[in-house]
Design a protein around this motif. Structure first.
Motif, mmCIF file in Angstrom:
data_model
loop_
_atom_site.group_PDB
_atom_site.id
_atom_site.type_symbol
_atom_site.label_atom_id
_atom_site.label_comp_id
_atom_site.label_asym_id
_atom_site.label_seq_id
_atom_site.Cartn_x
_atom_site.Cartn_y
_atom_site.Cartn_z
ATOM 1 N N LEU A 29 0.802 -1.130 -0.050
ATOM 2 C CA LEU A 29 0.127 0.282 -0.059
ATOM 3 C C LEU A 29 0.765 1.148 0.078
ATOM 4 O O LEU A 29 1.569 1.538 1.093
ATOM 5 C CB LEU A 29 -0.910 0.168 1.377
ATOM 6 C CG LEU A 29 -1.775 1.175 1.275
ATOM 7 C CD1 LEU A 29 -2.777 1.018 0.131
ATOM 8 C CD2 LEU A 29 -2.713 1.076 2.769
ATOM 9 N N LEU A 30 1.116 1.942 -1.054
ATOM 10 C CA LEU A 30 2.019 2.984 -1.225
ATOM 11 C C LEU A 30 1.163 4.149 -1.119
ATOM 12 O O LEU A 30 0.045 4.300 -1.534
ATOM 13 C CB LEU A 30 2.736 2.937 -2.569
ATOM 14 C CG LEU A 30 3.388 1.544 -2.862
ATOM 15 C CD1 LEU A 30 3.805 1.561 -4.472
ATOM 16 C CD2 LEU A 30 4.660 1.829 -2.225
ATOM 17 N N THR A 31 1.956 5.254 -0.725
ATOM 18 C CA THR A 31 1.014 6.589 -0.469
ATOM 19 C C THR A 31 1.936 7.795 -1.105
ATOM 20 O O THR A 31 3.094 7.685 -1.576
ATOM 21 C CB THR A 31 1.028 6.675 1.274
ATOM 22 O OG1 THR A 31 2.424 6.594 1.748
ATOM 23 C CG2 THR A 31 0.288 5.733 1.757
ATOM 24 N N ASN A 78 -7.293 20.233 -7.620
ATOM 25 C CA ASN A 78 -7.226 18.614 -7.722
ATOM 26 C C ASN A 78 -6.471 18.164 -8.972
ATOM 27 O O ASN A 78 -6.844 18.734 -9.892
ATOM 28 C CB ASN A 78 -8.921 18.190 -7.484
ATOM 29 C CG ASN A 78 -9.325 18.626 -6.188
ATOM 30 O OD1 ASN A 78 -9.961 19.509 -6.116
ATOM 31 N ND2 ASN A 78 -9.346 17.648 -5.176
ATOM 32 N N TRP A 79 -6.288 16.924 -8.694
ATOM 33 C CA TRP A 79 -5.600 16.475 -9.966
ATOM 34 C C TRP A 79 -5.542 14.807 -10.001
ATOM 35 O O TRP A 79 -6.033 14.117 -8.897
ATOM 36 C CB TRP A 79 -3.957 16.703 -10.131
ATOM 37 C CG TRP A 79 -3.228 16.292 -8.615
ATOM 38 C CD1 TRP A 79 -2.976 17.005 -7.624
ATOM 39 C CD2 TRP A 79 -2.904 15.079 -8.284
ATOM 40 N NE1 TRP A 79 -2.461 16.717 -6.620
ATOM 41 C CE2 TRP A 79 -2.148 15.284 -7.046
ATOM 42 C CE3 TRP A 79 -2.736 13.709 -8.670
ATOM 43 C CZ2 TRP A 79 -1.701 14.115 -6.224
ATOM 44 C CZ3 TRP A 79 -2.128 12.657 -8.194
ATOM 45 C CH2 TRP A 79 -1.725 13.024 -6.723
ATOM 46 N N THR A 80 -5.669 14.305 -11.255
ATOM 47 C CA THR A 80 -5.400 12.890 -11.309
ATOM 48 C C THR A 80 -4.492 12.350 -11.978
ATOM 49 O O THR A 80 -3.963 13.176 -12.748
ATOM 50 C CB THR A 80 -6.942 12.387 -11.997
ATOM 51 O OG1 THR A 80 -6.897 13.010 -13.390
ATOM 52 C CG2 THR A 80 -8.039 12.794 -11.227
ATOM 53 N N VAL A 81 -3.969 11.218 -11.738
ATOM 54 C CA VAL A 81 -2.811 10.255 -12.491
ATOM 55 C C VAL A 81 -3.401 9.482 -13.331
ATOM 56 O O VAL A 81 -4.078 8.272 -12.665
ATOM 57 C CB VAL A 81 -1.689 10.469 -11.782
ATOM 58 C CG1 VAL A 81 -0.530 9.501 -12.680
ATOM 59 C CG2 VAL A 81 -0.978 11.465 -11.152
ATOM 60 N N PHE A 92 -0.775 3.038 -9.315
ATOM 61 C CA PHE A 92 -0.084 4.082 -8.615
ATOM 62 C C PHE A 92 -0.391 4.016 -7.236
ATOM 63 O O PHE A 92 -1.525 3.646 -6.698
ATOM 64 C CB PHE A 92 -0.749 5.583 -9.243
ATOM 65 C CG PHE A 92 -0.418 5.586 -10.747
ATOM 66 C CD1 PHE A 92 0.636 6.112 -11.309
ATOM 67 C CD2 PHE A 92 -1.659 5.255 -11.539
ATOM 68 C CE1 PHE A 92 0.640 6.309 -12.483
ATOM 69 C CE2 PHE A 92 -1.609 5.545 -12.943
ATOM 70 C CZ PHE A 92 -0.272 5.669 -13.404
ATOM 71 N N SER A 93 0.360 4.706 -6.422
ATOM 72 C CA SER A 93 0.466 4.812 -4.884
ATOM 73 C C SER A 93 -0.883 5.458 -4.622
ATOM 74 O O SER A 93 -1.629 5.385 -3.631
ATOM 75 C CB SER A 93 1.511 5.272 -4.258
ATOM 76 O OG SER A 93 1.821 6.616 -4.520
ATOM 77 N N ARG A 94 -1.201 6.351 -5.468
ATOM 78 C CA ARG A 94 -2.212 7.319 -5.165
ATOM 79 C C ARG A 94 -2.716 7.762 -6.777
ATOM 80 O O ARG A 94 -1.822 8.539 -7.533
ATOM 81 C CB ARG A 94 -2.206 8.498 -4.325
ATOM 82 C CG ARG A 94 -3.467 9.090 -4.047
ATOM 83 C CD ARG A 94 -3.078 10.047 -2.740
ATOM 84 N NE ARG A 94 -4.156 11.013 -2.626
ATOM 85 C CZ ARG A 94 -4.148 11.882 -1.643
ATOM 86 N NH1 ARG A 94 -3.493 12.311 -1.036
ATOM 87 N NH2 ARG A 94 -5.270 12.753 -1.482
ATOM 88 N N ASN A 95 -3.672 7.831 -7.208
ATOM 89 C CA ASN A 95 -4.328 8.250 -8.575
ATOM 90 C C ASN A 95 -5.071 9.482 -8.499
ATOM 91 O O ASN A 95 -5.492 10.066 -9.645
ATOM 92 C CB ASN A 95 -4.894 7.150 -9.393
ATOM 93 C CG ASN A 95 -6.191 6.817 -8.699
ATOM 94 O OD1 ASN A 95 -6.662 7.240 -7.979
ATOM 95 N ND2 ASN A 95 -6.439 5.667 -9.211
ATOM 96 N N SER A 108 5.631 13.304 -4.515
ATOM 97 C CA SER A 108 5.839 12.214 -5.696
ATOM 98 C C SER A 108 4.817 11.193 -5.455
ATOM 99 O O SER A 108 4.118 11.100 -4.406
ATOM 100 C CB SER A 108 7.243 11.632 -4.878
ATOM 101 O OG SER A 108 8.430 12.489 -4.853
ATOM 102 N N VAL A 109 4.613 10.607 -6.358
ATOM 103 C CA VAL A 109 3.757 9.287 -6.714
ATOM 104 C C VAL A 109 4.524 8.242 -7.160
ATOM 105 O O VAL A 109 5.326 8.332 -7.932
ATOM 106 C CB VAL A 109 2.438 9.735 -7.427
ATOM 107 C CG1 VAL A 109 1.804 8.352 -7.805
ATOM 108 C CG2 VAL A 109 1.783 10.944 -6.801
ATOM 109 N N TYR A 110 4.232 7.066 -6.253
ATOM 110 C CA TYR A 110 4.874 5.882 -6.860
ATOM 111 C C TYR A 110 3.992 5.084 -7.886
ATOM 112 O O TYR A 110 2.803 5.129 -7.876
ATOM 113 C CB TYR A 110 5.131 4.887 -5.568
ATOM 114 C CG TYR A 110 6.227 5.151 -4.862
ATOM 115 C CD1 TYR A 110 7.645 4.698 -5.405
ATOM 116 C CD2 TYR A 110 6.011 5.367 -3.476
ATOM 117 C CE1 TYR A 110 8.707 4.815 -4.424
ATOM 118 C CE2 TYR A 110 7.385 5.671 -2.542
ATOM 119 C CZ TYR A 110 8.382 5.562 -3.254
ATOM 120 O OH TYR A 110 9.612 5.747 -2.384
#
Length: 578
Positions: A29-31, A78-81, A92-95, A108-110
């Motif tokens: 579980l990446l953050t 707000n943003w999305t990946v 992604f760790s968070r999208n 950073s995002v993993y």
């Protein structure tokens, strides 16, 4: 009992220097991490009021990376990946993230990745979207293929020993209520079992006990097992003192050598009448060790004299000398005597207190006389109590308490010893009790023992059972051949002075097999390179959570190499059909 002393009873602990292991784990579980204030970038197209973008527009990952950090920045939105199309990015760790209140944030995002088993670089796009303006920005993630130094090259022209097989001791009277059933034998020796093919029997001094293991021995033989037997003591009336033990050096009287050979042959004939062939017998279990339980002492000269005079009178092949440690003085004297050398067939030894790093294990004299070299007994059952009152193990540096747990079994005890035996030209390896909490199959709990000993329920194959299964299924009946490690693999160490990777390779009929141990806490992608075209690949791995589970692999375009991701802290076997 001293921890560095071999037990005076059938439960024989082993001592070996163990090396510290630093255990690292990657969280599933990446953050979002590393958020900081930053100066607003120019050219966002929104007058500096809101933006969401990557810090760089390209990033490169290695073939064996399972994740990589990607820098992003945003303000007042707000943003999305997301990623475009199917590919090697798994998530992604968070999208999503951000808010209208955020001002000039960098973070950073993993990005989670599949292992790259291909031969060419591959790319996939990542897109970040400013949810206030709808503006999107693209980043290209490139994953490079494997380095040329990450390979194992197989050379079948360099040949070593033929591997006869692997097995253990069929539980005798000494193990009380823990006895093998025919169903247990099926799990150990059957076609759906773990692949063992050698069983050791106790040759009792009392003929009335000979029938007690007949049923399980017959079942093992039906599965094609090689059975041999070892006497712990001759009948007591044949010894220098009428006692079972040899604490005072009690020995077989020379005038009774012929009678003892007849006793052994009677055992062989008894099993033959039951339809069971005993392939070999030993002269004596641990003739160099004095015990209070069943035992008999032989000097090297006494061993020579028995073999020289009666080795061909026992009704089957003869093995010698089953010393407690690999003492070549007990077999040099046989091999250097032409008559004695002609009267026995297998060099047999135990490995208590033996250290492959500091002691000479290879035995060219045995090979010179066409004798196979077998390990016919060893066990590991050390317990490390960290309580201050225990002066011997209170400073124990490792996380495990019992050496039959998964990690010590993989890194410092059984798996390492199996590799060492194969790498030093042993032809067979036979463990101590098959069914025991520290063996290959779990047993019922004994209320007189600590409950923590019993990690596996009765009848369940243990992790040690699966470890030896890799060798039993992928080395038995084959000839060991040369396996050369690329520099990145050869130089890797999981702790100071200890290689991460232990590899042996074997040649069969139109196939090549390998057993590979990874003692490191990280995964590794590597190539296995052979000189001929590969038709098909079978690969299985065992880890802390898997037992002989199929492993994905990729065949090269010229079909002369296979690429695979080796899991951390694992043992993996391959069969390459040519």
């Amino acid at each position: 009992m001293k921890r560095y002393q071999k037990s005076k009873n059938p439960e024989k602990p082993f001592t070996r220097l163990l090396f510290p292991v630093i255990s690292l784990a990657f969280s599933g579980l990446l953050t979002l991490i590393s958020c900081t204030k930053e100066k607003s970038p120019a050219g966002t197209g929104t007058g500096g009021k809101s933006y969401a973008s990557f810090i760089t527009n390209t990033v490169t990952a290695k073939a064996d990376q399972d994740s990589i950090s990607v820098g992003i920045r945003w303000s007042a939105t707000n943003w999305t990946v997301t990623t475009r199309g199917d590919g090697f990015i798994t998530g992604f760790s968070r999208n999503s993230g951000g808010s209208a209140e955020d001002q000039s944030i960098a973070g950073s995002v993993y990005v989670r990745l599949k292992a790259h088993l291909g031969e060419q670089p591959r790319q996939q796009d990542i897109v970040i979207k400013d949810m206030t303006t709808g503006r999107e920005e693209k980043m290209v993630l490139t994953q490079t293929p494997l380095s040329g130094n990450d390979k194992i090259t197989i050379n079948p022209s360099v040949k070593y020993q033929k591997v006869t097989g692997f097995g253990g001791m069929i539980n005798p009277t000494w193990t009380g209520n823990t006895q093998l059933s025919v169903q247990d034998i099926d799990k150990l020796y059957g076609p759906e079992g773990i692949g063992l093919n050698i069983g050791r029997l106790m040759l009792y001094p009392n003929t009335a006990s000979w029938s007690r293991e007949v049923a399980v021995a017959k079942r093992a033989k039906q599965h094609g097992a090689i059975l041999f037997a070892s006497p712990w003591t001759p009948p007591t009336h044949l010894k220098s003192s009428n006692t079972n033990g040899n604490q005072n050096g009690e020995y077989l009287l020379p005038e009774n050598y012929a009678a003892f050979a007849t006793h052994i042959k009677s055992y062989v004939d008894f099993y033959k009448a039951e339809g069971i062939a005993i392939e070999a017998v030993s002269v004596q279990n641990e003739p160099d060790y004095k015990v209070g339980y069943d035992g008999c002492s032989y000097s090297p000269e006494q061993m020579r004299d028995f073999v020289k005079g009666h080795g061909r009178s026992v009704g089957t092949k003869l093995m010698a000398s089953e010393t407690v440690q690999f003492r070549k003085d007990y077999t040099d004297i046989l091999l250097n005597d032409p008559q004695a050398a002609n009267n026995f067939d297998i060099v047999a030894t135990h490995l208590y207190g033996f250290n492959f790093r500091t002691m000479v294990s290879n035995y060219p004299l045995a090979k010179q006389h066409n004798k196979e070299v077998w390990v016919t007994e060893h066990l590991f059952n050390e317990e490390f109590d960290k309580l201050a009152a225990n002066s011997e193990s209170r400073n124990w540096p490792f996380t495990w308490k019992y050496d039959w747990e998964w990690l010590p079994s993989l890194k410092t005890t059984l798996a390492e010893e199996l590799h060492d035996c194969m790498n030093n030209n042993f032809n067979a390896y036979v463990y101590w009790y098959l069914k025991r909490y520290y063996g290959f199959m779990g047993e019922d709990k004994d209320a007189n023992n600590p409950a923590g000993w019993y990690i596996y329920p009765n009848g369940e194959i243990t992790k040690r059972g699966y470890i030896i299964s890799h060798y039993a299924k992928y080395a038995t009946g084959r000839t060991r051949i040369e396996a050369s490690l690329g520099s990145n693999i050869a130089s890797a160490q999981y702790t100071t002075g200890q290689p991460s990777f232990l590899v042996t390779a074997y040649e069969g009929n139109n196939d090549i097999s390998l057993v590979l141990i990874n003692r490191a806490t990280s995964a590794k992608i590597l190539d296995i390179v052979v000189p001929a075209a590969i038709n098909s690949v079978t690969a299985v791995e065992t880890t802390s959570s898997k037992n002989m589970i199929s492993l994905d692999n990729s065949l090269s375009s010229d079909k002369k190499s296979v690429r695979v991701r080796i899991s951390p802290e694992s043992i993996t076997s391959f069969k390459l059909s040519l």
